[in-house]
Design a protein around this motif. Sequence first.
Motif: not given
Length: 297
Positions: A240-254, A271-275
């Motif tokens: 829908k809006i075209v994204i450039d990248g993703v931050v995956l949050s809560k990887m500590d709980g995955d 994926i640029l960063y992980v939380g």
Amino acid sequence: MAFESLTDKLQNVFKNLRSKGKLTEEDVKTALKEVKLALLEADVNFKVVKQFIKAVEARAIGSDVMNGLNPGQMVIKIVNEEMITLMGSETTEIKMQPGKSITTIMMCGLQGAGKTTTTAKLAGKLKQRGKKPLLVACDVYRPAAIRQLQVNGEKQQVDVFSMGDNQSPVDIAKAAIEHAKKNSHNVVILDTAGRLHIDEDMMTELQNIKEQVDVHQTLLVVDAMTGQDAVTVAKEFDDKIVIDGVVLSKMDGDTRGGAALSVKAVTGKPILYVGMGEKLSDLEQFYPERMASRILG
Ligand code: GDP
């Protein structure tokens, strides 16, 4: 982040492979079937799993590998390499817009994904790189979100621009960029509104900001703990809006790893960063190679 179940299963498969001197085609196929099951149980997207297994099989079945000195080890190496490829091979950094004095980044995501927290975390990272970020409160629907950004900005010692909840997000973003110019900020990070589900209003608002403000990068924050749902959300935002990248949050709980393994393959966006926690310092650059090592154990 501990993908115990996935790692355990893969290690079992690998142990079997290593224990065999020679490998038959059947041995490889059986092993890959088990890898496939382990990935599906880890909530990796079905199509991604199929493609992955196909890619590994194409390289692993053949005289070069099977008649080699250490066939089991070779197959494991191929799994490792294909896993890295799956996650995008290279590390993607946030790029500063060439020729511009200000780089504008728009953060988006569903409510609760960790967007506002990540925005502040990112500001800290950019500050470490010698940048002078300005955080902008564009979520006009939740006064609490504005306050949260202010509090987090203060903790990170970065400026926060807000105009309350009476202006449109586009006007706020425009005014923020003017403010940034006057105060020699070189990165503007827009914290946009999230909703519980993707809806037209949300997408239209994001589109308006993108069209009317010179947004250079659009980053989507998704919650890794939601597995394939996170990947579906990423795909919808990108469509829908075209994204450039993703931050995956809560990887500590995955505990499964499905989102990390599927996002790039499904959306084509890295994926640029992980939380890695609730603290504002808990943001890590995403390294496909390291992630593959963690998964493979
Ligand atoms: P937003 O609605 O998308 O802006 O989400 P928030 O930034 O308010 O975050 C929602 C909740 O998730 C908060 O309680 C955050 O502390 C928490 N959170 C955000 N990122 C992470 C993370 O990487 N790990 C953990 N454990 N919690 C996080």
